[in-house]
Enzyme design. Structure first.
Site, PDB file in Angstrom:
ATOM      1  N   ASP A  64       0.805  -1.225   0.000  1.00  0.00           N
ATOM      2  CA  ASP A  64       0.000   0.000   0.000  1.00  0.00           C
ATOM      3  C   ASP A  64       0.844   1.284   0.000  1.00  0.00           C
ATOM      4  O   ASP A  64       1.498   1.604   1.001  1.00  0.00           O
ATOM      5  CB  ASP A  64      -0.941   0.036   1.210  1.00  0.00           C
ATOM      6  CG  ASP A  64      -1.895  -1.153   1.271  1.00  0.00           C
ATOM      7  OD1 ASP A  64      -1.474  -2.270   0.917  1.00  0.00           O
ATOM      8  OD2 ASP A  64      -3.055  -0.965   1.685  1.00  0.00           O
ATOM      9  N   GLU A  88      -4.236   1.887  -3.169  1.00  0.00           N
ATOM     10  CA  GLU A  88      -5.508   2.360  -2.585  1.00  0.00           C
ATOM     11  C   GLU A  88      -5.348   3.592  -1.705  1.00  0.00           C
ATOM     12  O   GLU A  88      -6.326   4.266  -1.411  1.00  0.00           O
ATOM     13  CB  GLU A  88      -6.193   1.235  -1.778  1.00  0.00           C
ATOM     14  CG  GLU A  88      -5.505   0.936  -0.469  1.00  0.00           C
ATOM     15  CD  GLU A  88      -6.459   0.551   0.648  1.00  0.00           C
ATOM     16  OE1 GLU A  88      -7.675   0.476   0.418  1.00  0.00           O
ATOM     17  OE2 GLU A  88      -5.960   0.341   1.766  1.00  0.00           O
ATOM     18  N   ASN A  89      -4.103   3.883  -1.276  1.00  0.00           N
ATOM     19  CA  ASN A  89      -3.856   5.059  -0.430  1.00  0.00           C
ATOM     20  C   ASN A  89      -2.973   6.085  -1.131  1.00  0.00           C
ATOM     21  O   ASN A  89      -2.395   6.970  -0.482  1.00  0.00           O
ATOM     22  CB  ASN A  89      -3.175   4.650   0.886  1.00  0.00           C
ATOM     23  CG  ASN A  89      -3.898   3.549   1.619  1.00  0.00           C
ATOM     24  OD1 ASN A  89      -3.426   2.418   1.671  1.00  0.00           O
ATOM     25  ND2 ASN A  89      -5.059   3.859   2.166  1.00  0.00           N
ATOM     26  N   ASN A  96     -10.358  -1.337   0.010  1.00  0.00           N
ATOM     27  CA  ASN A  96     -11.594  -0.742   0.539  1.00  0.00           C
ATOM     28  C   ASN A  96     -11.717   0.751   0.224  1.00  0.00           C
ATOM     29  O   ASN A  96     -12.814   1.295   0.232  1.00  0.00           O
ATOM     30  CB  ASN A  96     -11.697  -0.978   2.055  1.00  0.00           C
ATOM     31  CG  ASN A  96     -10.502  -0.475   2.831  1.00  0.00           C
ATOM     32  OD1 ASN A  96      -9.356  -0.815   2.510  1.00  0.00           O
ATOM     33  ND2 ASN A  96     -10.739   0.333   3.841  1.00  0.00           N
ATOM     34  N   HIS A  97     -10.587   1.422  -0.085  1.00  0.00           N
ATOM     35  CA  HIS A  97     -10.650   2.851  -0.434  1.00  0.00           C
ATOM     36  C   HIS A  97     -10.757   3.094  -1.945  1.00  0.00           C
ATOM     37  O   HIS A  97     -10.563   4.221  -2.401  1.00  0.00           O
ATOM     38  CB  HIS A  97      -9.430   3.583   0.116  1.00  0.00           C
ATOM     39  CG  HIS A  97      -9.374   3.616   1.612  1.00  0.00           C
ATOM     40  ND1 HIS A  97     -10.426   4.062   2.380  1.00  0.00           N
ATOM     41  CD2 HIS A  97      -8.400   3.244   2.481  1.00  0.00           C
ATOM     42  CE1 HIS A  97     -10.092   3.963   3.668  1.00  0.00           C
ATOM     43  NE2 HIS A  97      -8.881   3.465   3.753  1.00  0.00           N
ATOM     44  N   HIS A 107      -7.087  -8.180   0.098  1.00  0.00           N
ATOM     45  CA  HIS A 107      -7.112  -6.967   0.900  1.00  0.00           C
ATOM     46  C   HIS A 107      -8.047  -7.191   2.079  1.00  0.00           C
ATOM     47  O   HIS A 107      -9.270  -7.147   1.934  1.00  0.00           O
ATOM     48  CB  HIS A 107      -7.608  -5.826   0.012  1.00  0.00           C
ATOM     49  CG  HIS A 107      -7.297  -4.482   0.556  1.00  0.00           C
ATOM     50  ND1 HIS A 107      -6.072  -3.884   0.411  1.00  0.00           N
ATOM     51  CD2 HIS A 107      -8.045  -3.605   1.272  1.00  0.00           C
ATOM     52  CE1 HIS A 107      -6.080  -2.708   0.995  1.00  0.00           C
ATOM     53  NE2 HIS A 107      -7.264  -2.508   1.533  1.00  0.00           N
ATOM     54  N   HIS A 111      -3.555  -4.181   3.201  1.00  0.00           N
ATOM     55  CA  HIS A 111      -4.519  -3.411   4.003  1.00  0.00           C
ATOM     56  C   HIS A 111      -4.062  -3.109   5.424  1.00  0.00           C
ATOM     57  O   HIS A 111      -4.336  -2.028   5.921  1.00  0.00           O
ATOM     58  CB  HIS A 111      -5.902  -4.071   4.053  1.00  0.00           C
ATOM     59  CG  HIS A 111      -6.889  -3.362   4.939  1.00  0.00           C
ATOM     60  ND1 HIS A 111      -7.430  -2.130   4.611  1.00  0.00           N
ATOM     61  CD2 HIS A 111      -7.418  -3.681   6.151  1.00  0.00           C
ATOM     62  CE1 HIS A 111      -8.261  -1.751   5.579  1.00  0.00           C
ATOM     63  NE2 HIS A 111      -8.257  -2.660   6.522  1.00  0.00           N
ATOM     64  N   HIS A 150      -1.002  -2.800   6.529  1.00  0.00           N
ATOM     65  CA  HIS A 150       0.123  -1.864   6.448  1.00  0.00           C
ATOM     66  C   HIS A 150       1.345  -2.220   7.291  1.00  0.00           C
ATOM     67  O   HIS A 150       2.276  -1.418   7.369  1.00  0.00           O
ATOM     68  CB  HIS A 150      -0.317  -0.432   6.801  1.00  0.00           C
ATOM     69  CG  HIS A 150      -1.158   0.227   5.758  1.00  0.00           C
ATOM     70  ND1 HIS A 150      -1.202   1.593   5.563  1.00  0.00           N
ATOM     71  CD2 HIS A 150      -2.001  -0.292   4.833  1.00  0.00           C
ATOM     72  CE1 HIS A 150      -2.034   1.888   4.595  1.00  0.00           C
ATOM     73  NE2 HIS A 150      -2.541   0.760   4.119  1.00  0.00           N
TER      74      HIS A 150
HETATM   75 FE   LIG Z   1      -4.113   0.514   2.666  1.00  0.00          FE
HETATM   76 FE   LIG Z   2      -7.322  -0.869   2.883  1.00  0.00          FE
END
Ligand SMILES: [Fe+2]
Ligand SMILES: [Fe+2]
Length: 260
Positions: free
Chosen positions: A8, A39-40, A67-68, A151, A176, A178
């Site tokens: 991520d 995603e981030n 999820n983002h 994830h 996810h 991290h």
């Molecule tokens: Fe993430």
């Molecule tokens: Fe995530």
């Protein structure tokens, strides 16, 4: 096939790690292809066309989300049109983007699948049933190398999912949470597995965000806006090597500090 997977990427600090470290890692590790979770990437939440292009330009071949994925409505058209970026396949049918991508790597093809867990996270369908139908579809197309970015929040769901796909995908890599876990191994039937590959961004914060607002929420329960930290930048990921039949030969952790 040697696959470098980058965890991520959080905000501008994470993108800088990718720009400055991926070209060198790619050559030092002799990676044939680079897959990264984005995603981030856009200020910690979601991805935009600009930030995705920056990552492609830095040497990422395929980007995954989580999820983002839908935090940036301005990116929905881009998710629809860009075939090298994938969001969880078990999100609702008809939502923006796609759940898997197939890219050419030399003479071979690599399928990259993104699936979201359902323990403490939301998805439209079970990732277990979803991966079954995707594997069947890709096998029909003759694709032998399959990489899953799973994830998910709960280690139990990730470990269970790894066993579920063992021998049916080349790699099942957790994202996810991290924080890189130390349980990487090739499972008995030939799937490279790790519970979490870790994140790419500032290690001096709380899973990528500045530690002061994170602490304020824990200590006072008041609202404090999260923003990515630039402190102590690192790239975390794994290198997976597969054999011609698509089974994994090895998986090793990658943890590289950005010289500042
Ligand atoms: Fe993430
Ligand atoms: Fe995530």
């Amino acid at each position: 096939m040697r696959i470098l997977f980058v965890g991520d990427i959080v905000g501008s600090c994470g993108r800088r790690c990718v720009r400055e470290l991926v070209p060198e890692l790619r050559s030092r590790l002799a990676a044939d292809v680079v897959v990264a979770n984005a995603e981030n990437a856009a200020a910690g939440l979601g991805v935009t066309e600009r930030t995705a292009r920056e990552l492609f330009d830095a040497g990422c071949d395929v980007l995954t989300l989580g999820n983002h994925a839908f935090r940036r409505p301005e990116s929905y058209d881009f998710l629809d049109s860009e075939e090298r970026i994938v969001r969880p396949a078990n999100f609702p049918r008809g939502s923006p983007g796609r759940g898997h991508a197939v890219v050419a790597v030399g003479e071979e093809r690599l399928a990259v699948l993104n699936l979201c867990g359902t323990v403490f996270l939301e998805a439209a369908r079970s990732p277990f049933a979803e991966v079954d139908s995707l594997i069947a579809q890709l096998r029909d197309q003759g694709v032998r190398h399959l990489l899953v970015d799973f994830h998910a929040e709960a280690t139990s769901e990730k470990v269970a999912f790894g066993w579920y796909v063992d021998g049916r995908v080349s790699a099942c890599l957790g994202t996810h949470t991290h924080v890189q876990t130390a349980d990487e191994r090739v499972l008995p039937a030939g799937t490279a597995y790790i519970t979490d590959v870790g994140m790419t961004g500032g290690r001096g914060g709380v899973i990528g965000v500045r530690r002061e607002p994170a602490l304020e929420r824990f200590l006072r329960m008041t609202y404090a806006r999260f923003e990515p930290t630039d402190e102590d930048p690192w790239l975390h990921g794994v290198l997976v090597e597969t054999k011609g039949d698509g089974r994994a030969r090895s998986i090793e952790r990658v943890a590289a500090p950005l010289a500042t």
